[in-house]
Design an enzyme around this catalytic site. Structure first.
Site, PDB file in Angstrom:
ATOM      1  N   THR A 269       0.814  -1.225   0.000  1.00 32.82           N
ATOM      2  CA  THR A 269       0.000   0.000   0.000  1.00 32.82           C
ATOM      3  C   THR A 269       0.841   1.265   0.000  1.00 32.82           C
ATOM      4  O   THR A 269       0.284   2.364  -0.083  1.00 32.82           O
ATOM      5  CB  THR A 269      -0.946   0.015   1.205  1.00 32.82           C
ATOM      6  OG1 THR A 269      -0.209  -0.266   2.398  1.00 32.82           O
ATOM      7  CG2 THR A 269      -2.035  -1.031   1.039  1.00 32.82           C
ATOM      8  N   GLY A 270       2.161   1.164   0.126  1.00 29.26           N
ATOM      9  CA  GLY A 270       3.006   2.351   0.000  1.00 29.26           C
ATOM     10  C   GLY A 270       3.608   2.845   1.291  1.00 29.26           C
ATOM     11  O   GLY A 270       3.989   4.018   1.376  1.00 29.26           O
ATOM     12  N   THR A 272       6.550   1.913   2.792  1.00 24.23           N
ATOM     13  CA  THR A 272       7.973   2.191   2.588  1.00 24.23           C
ATOM     14  C   THR A 272       8.158   3.348   1.611  1.00 24.23           C
ATOM     15  O   THR A 272       9.104   4.137   1.741  1.00 24.23           O
ATOM     16  CB  THR A 272       8.679   0.924   2.069  1.00 24.23           C
ATOM     17  OG1 THR A 272       8.408  -0.166   2.958  1.00 24.23           O
ATOM     18  CG2 THR A 272      10.169   1.133   1.986  1.00 24.23           C
ATOM     19  N   GLU A 489     -20.553 -22.241 -14.795  1.00 26.90           N
ATOM     20  CA  GLU A 489     -20.283 -20.798 -14.862  1.00 26.90           C
ATOM     21  C   GLU A 489     -21.536 -20.027 -15.268  1.00 26.90           C
ATOM     22  O   GLU A 489     -21.754 -18.898 -14.803  1.00 26.90           O
ATOM     23  CB  GLU A 489     -19.143 -20.527 -15.849  1.00 26.90           C
ATOM     24  CG  GLU A 489     -17.809 -21.192 -15.492  1.00 26.90           C
ATOM     25  CD  GLU A 489     -17.320 -20.804 -14.105  1.00 26.90           C
ATOM     26  OE1 GLU A 489     -17.672 -19.707 -13.628  1.00 26.90           O
ATOM     27  OE2 GLU A 489     -16.605 -21.607 -13.477  1.00 26.90           O
ATOM     28  N   ASP A 563     -16.017 -22.399  -4.308  1.00 23.90           N
ATOM     29  CA  ASP A 563     -17.293 -21.758  -3.955  1.00 23.90           C
ATOM     30  C   ASP A 563     -17.740 -22.168  -2.552  1.00 23.90           C
ATOM     31  O   ASP A 563     -18.179 -21.335  -1.753  1.00 23.90           O
ATOM     32  CB  ASP A 563     -18.375 -22.143  -4.971  1.00 23.90           C
ATOM     33  CG  ASP A 563     -17.995 -21.767  -6.389  1.00 23.90           C
ATOM     34  OD1 ASP A 563     -17.310 -20.739  -6.550  1.00 23.90           O
ATOM     35  OD2 ASP A 563     -18.379 -22.491  -7.318  1.00 23.90           O
TER      36      ASP A 563
END
Length: 700
Positions: A269-270, A272, A489, A563
């Protein structure tokens, strides 16, 4: 003016002279290793050379006197047959020395040449030849030889025995292991301490801090401009930088500079990156290191490195210390009671706590730390006075992802129609690192296809590649299996289309990716709160695949494993965590302090455990029956969708609209867009088709 210049020149020469005498570089780097005084390195190499010459001399001394020519036993017996052997001496019961007669030396035989007159050789007295053979073997071989040669029976040679103490060889054999151990130890010490300085100095450098220093002489190119999104976290961190740049602005009002800030958030997430921006923006010394740099095999080294780090920071205050992955040393104490003994990690943490807020604490040293495991940190580390601020760096939301995409798209060669807003909507739940990976993967995909620019489809393929894995079109699947996958699907897509709170569908594919044989791709809504109806709709949509298999084929397969895993987790969370079950009531068994790790004991009785299992099973079975009812009512459309999927292998939202009609409910993103841009809704052309209105959400 001239006098001032002369004084400065003299001062500079004095400094250089002092640096040369003390072994320092002119810039103050007092290291004897690479970059240090070359004369110190030269002296160390001379010491190594002298040790090597000493060992060689010992070996040469040991070899003096061992200059007899080497022969084998057959050569020796041939000499005896010719009568050339005068006597035999056995040294230490293993080396046989042969002495020749004077007549043999004067005989002129080729093999005896040079033995008599060579001043460096054995001379007339000998010994002239030698060979190695244990005495017992020598005795047996000679007995056999004399049995084969009875004519020599009266001329037997009786050997003489002699014990020779090998002082040099014995000394060398004792010295070499110790010398090797000392050499290996010096090598390890130099490696552990970074390789600088002499061996003696390096041993004492093991407790020194390994922090990397960034100051005004270091060119750090990352600033707050390079950090996209994270506005709240940036504001907090920018304020810390301004504290150090202009402390009077805050202290004049009676405020105190915060001791530290902890950056907490998921990986990628930033955290550092924010610290790198602080290093680029702050005009004060910035010490950067990882929590694992304190961990060492020697007792007391971690605490010593903490002391040394804070000592350096205080000497250069105001300054900032950044400890990445602080959970390596900051774990809660006393959790592992079975280990016993002295815990080096706890000693390191105790020293860190003392340095951050103890009796001898100095101001103007701020500690920044980052972790994605704040739940395991010690409470004493998190209290006010140590980490005054805890800055939560969460996954970026839609607007923040737009900004992050703009940063990572800037260096790429893009096609004209690439829209960062569209890409941001296609990547919910992605971190900044994930978005950087998407951009890089898109560039690789475009290069693989020999394109001149990266278009929007390349980014969508990159998202599919990261989420689902690599396409495996070569996987062998029978026609019957393919039909089951297609209906499975199609069941997911049908139920999610018919439910209000299910996530909007993007596309459905039966092309194998990674370990999955097919997939339905949805665009999760970024909700801040989730209610019971939303969770139940999601569970019902997840069970739609297995329900479709039972309705169409009358039997179920193992393809619904993921699932079932998903719905079981959701049902258990409803019952045991969120208190959304009527029978158990408003109660939770979640422990946020320990990360819900119950261990050997559970916070409820066996009777409650049975009720929990029954309620979980009831929730799942109810949603399965609900999915079967929806699919039974729309069985013809389900079959039509599955046949279309078998034909095309990949279908999109527009294909579902052709079969089921437009979805009755608007997605959360559409509702938010209408609330934030009401003028667009008023000016919208009423005759515009709904397909065109939603076509921007579809892949190219």
């Amino acid at each position: 003016m001239e006098n001032e210049k002369d004084n400065k020149e003299q001062l500079r020469k004095l400094k250089e002279q002092f640096s040369r005498n003390s072994g320092e570089k002119p810039n103050g780097n007092n290291k004897g290793g690479p970059g240090g005084d070359p004369r110190r390195r030269f002296n160390i190499y001379w010491i190594y050379a002298i040790i090597a010459l000493f060992l060689i001399a010992l070996q040469l001394l040991h070899s003096v006197g061992s200059d007899q020519k080497q022969i084998n036993f057959d050569d020796f017996t041939a000499m005896i047959e010719r009568g050339d052997v005068n006597k035999v001496k056995i040294i230490n019961e293993k080396i046989v020395q042969v002495y020749l007669t004077k007549d043999a030396l004067d005989s002129g035989l080729e093999e005896y040449k040079g033995l008599k007159d060579n001043p460096m050789g054995p001379g007339v007295d000998g010994p002239h030849f030698s060979f190695e053979m244990p005495y017992e073997a020598y005795k047996e071989n000679m007995s056999y030889f004399y049995e084969q040669h009875p004519e020599l029976k009266g001329k037997r040679i009786t050997p003489h025995f002699e014990e020779v103490k090998d002082y040099f060889g014995g000394t060398l054999s004792y010295l070499i292991p110790f010398i090797l151990l000392i050499g290996i130890w010096i090598f390890i010490m130099r490696r552990m301490s970074g390789g600088g300085g002499g061996p003696g100095a390096q041993i004492f450098n093991i407790g020194k801090s390994k922090a990397q220093l960034f100051d005004q002489n270091t060119n750090v190119k990352i600033t707050f401009k390079n950090v996209a999104g994270l506005e709240g976290a940036k504001e907090e961190v920018q304020e810390i930088v301004s504290f150090l740049k202009d402390p009077d602005r805050y202290t004049s009002l009676g405020g105190k500079i915060p001791k530290g800030a902890l950056l907490v958030g998921p990986p990628g997430t930033g955290k550092t990156l924010l610290a790198k921006a602080v290093a680029g923006e702050a005009k004060v010394p910035f010490f950067s290191l990882s929590g694992s740099d304190f961990v060492e095999m020697f007792v007391g080294v971690g605490a010593s490195r903490v002391r040394d780090l804070f000592k350096q920071a205080k000497e250069k205050s105001p300054s900032i210390i950044f400890i990445d992955e602080i959970d390596a040393i900051g774990r809660a104490r006393g959790k592992n009671a079975l280990s016993g003994g002295n815990d080096e990690r706890e000693n390191t943490l105790n020293q860190l706590l003392t340095e951050m807020d103890g009796f001898g604490t100095n101001e103007h040293v701020i500690v920044l730390a980052a972790t994605n495991r704040a739940d395991i940190l010690d409470k004493a580390l998190l209290r006010a006075g140590r980490f005054d601020r805890q800055i939560f760096v969460d996954l970026p939301e839609l607007n923040e992802r737009k900004e992050i995409f703009k940063v990572h798209l800037a260096p790429l060669k893009l096609a004209p129609k690439v829209d960062s807003d569209f890409l941001a909507r296609q990547t919910p739940g992605f971190s900044g690192a994930d978005i950087a990976n998407v951009c890089n993967e898109a560039a690789l995909i475009a290069a693989r296809k020999d394109k001149k620019a990266i278009d929007q489809q390349d980014f969508l393929d990159a998202v599919d590649r990261i989420i689902g894995g690599l396409e495996k079109k070569s996987k062998i699947i029978s026609h019957e299996e393919k039909k089951i996958i297609a209906h499975h699907e199609a069941g997911h897509a049908t139920v999610s289309w018919l439910l209000e709170h299910a996530h909007p569908l993007v596309k459905v594919t039966i092309v194998p990716r990674g370990r999955s044989l097919g997939a339905a791709w949805y665009l999760p809504e970024e909700r801040q709160l989730t209610n019971t109806d939303q969770i139940l709709d999601e569970m019902c949509a997840a069970l739609g695949g297995r329900a479709a298999e039972e309705i169409i084929f009358g039997k179920i397969s193992t393809g619904a494993l993921s699932d079932l895993e998903k719905v079981t987790k959701q049902a258990r969370a409803m019952v045991t965590i969120y208190g959304l079950n009527a029978k158990l009531g408003n109660i939770t068994y979640y422990d946020s302090q320990n990360g819900n790790e119950m261990g050997f004991t559970k916070p409820y009785s066996e009777r409650t455990a049975q009720i929990i299992d029954e309620e979980i099973s009831k929730i799942i079975e109810n949603q399965y029956l609900r999915a079967k009812e929806l699919l039974t009512d729309n069985q013809e459309k389900l079959i039509e969708l599955a046949e279309l999927l078998l034909e095309k292998e990949v279908i999109f939202k527009e294909n579902l609209e052709e079969i089921f009609g437009k979805r009755r409910w608007k997605s959360r993103d559409e509702v938010l867009h209408e609330e934030n841009h009401p003028e667009e809704e008023l000016n919208k052309d009423p005759e515009a088709s709904t397909e065109e209105a939603e076509s921007t959400d579809l892949p190219a």
